[in-house]
Scaffold this motif. Sequence first.
Motif, PDB file in Angstrom:
ATOM      1  N   ALA A  20       1.579   0.988  -6.069  1.00 24.62           N
ATOM      2  CA  ALA A  20       0.209   1.470  -5.883  1.00 24.62           C
ATOM      3  C   ALA A  20      -0.396   1.988  -7.179  1.00 24.62           C
ATOM      4  O   ALA A  20       0.288   2.614  -7.986  1.00 24.62           O
ATOM      5  N   GLU A  21      -1.672   1.682  -7.372  1.00 27.44           N
ATOM      6  CA  GLU A  21      -2.375   2.247  -8.522  1.00 27.44           C
ATOM      7  C   GLU A  21      -2.381   3.762  -8.441  1.00 27.44           C
ATOM      8  O   GLU A  21      -2.186   4.443  -9.436  1.00 27.44           O
ATOM      9  N   GLU A  22      -2.671   4.254  -7.256  1.00 33.44           N
ATOM     10  CA  GLU A  22      -2.581   5.688  -6.997  1.00 33.44           C
ATOM     11  C   GLU A  22      -1.414   5.900  -6.045  1.00 33.44           C
ATOM     12  O   GLU A  22      -1.525   5.611  -4.851  1.00 33.44           O
ATOM     13  N   GLN A  23      -0.313   6.389  -6.586  1.00 30.10           N
ATOM     14  CA  GLN A  23       0.869   6.575  -5.754  1.00 30.10           C
ATOM     15  C   GLN A  23       0.601   7.594  -4.649  1.00 30.10           C
ATOM     16  O   GLN A  23       0.065   8.667  -4.921  1.00 30.10           O
ATOM     17  N   PRO A  24       0.984   7.245  -3.427  1.00 23.92           N
ATOM     18  CA  PRO A  24       0.850   8.246  -2.365  1.00 23.92           C
ATOM     19  C   PRO A  24       1.777   9.423  -2.676  1.00 23.92           C
ATOM     20  O   PRO A  24       2.854   9.222  -3.242  1.00 23.92           O
ATOM     21  N   PRO A  25       1.370  10.627  -2.327  1.00 26.84           N
ATOM     22  CA  PRO A  25       2.245  11.777  -2.567  1.00 26.84           C
ATOM     23  C   PRO A  25       3.584  11.594  -1.840  1.00 26.84           C
ATOM     24  O   PRO A  25       3.631  11.042  -0.736  1.00 26.84           O
ATOM     25  N   VAL A  26       4.635  12.063  -2.473  1.00 30.70           N
ATOM     26  CA  VAL A  26       5.974  11.923  -1.910  1.00 30.70           C
ATOM     27  C   VAL A  26       6.055  12.571  -0.529  1.00 30.70           C
ATOM     28  O   VAL A  26       6.687  12.018   0.378  1.00 30.70           O
TER      29      VAL A  26
END
Length: 181
Positions: free
Chosen positions: A156-162
């Motif tokens: 993802a371009e913007e990684q989802p929060p862990v």
Amino acid sequence: MSAAYTLYAKPGFAATTIERLCTEARISNRAFYECFGGREELLRALHERCVEETLAAVAKALHDAPGSLNDRINAGISAYVAFATADWRRARIMHLEVRRSGDVLTLARQRAIAAFAQLVEAAWADYPAPTPVSRRLVALGVIGALQELLIEWVLAEEQPPVDELVAAAVHIFNRSFTTVP
């Protein structure tokens, strides 16, 4: 191994030549071949190390978790996701490059999934099954879902929060492993 850990993660296994590995590691091609039969063997060794370390982290979390199924699910998933995402290279190798490498890691991937499925089944063994569906098949299904969540995190371009990955995986596992009225 250190050079491969970085290069196999990015630019990736297919784009990493032995010459590039040797240059990065500051060793000769001859020295490389004294340790490994080829870059495929090095990838298998690296993947096995990542899997063994992750299995150990998850097994410890499950062992230390309180007795309820929900607590064990939370502990196991949290440990898996935290360990996989603690180093982006590990996440890429275990969830992306393992697929991109073609036949190189097919058997290693199957062994790793079987080992994780055994952990899931063992953690679930003392609790009633919500459906007559095979526990092994359900374990494989939820492992696949968790892997896809981590691939999303990797790509993802913007990684989802862990914590969102963990919450989504816990939801999937809970719906799969607990009796739904």
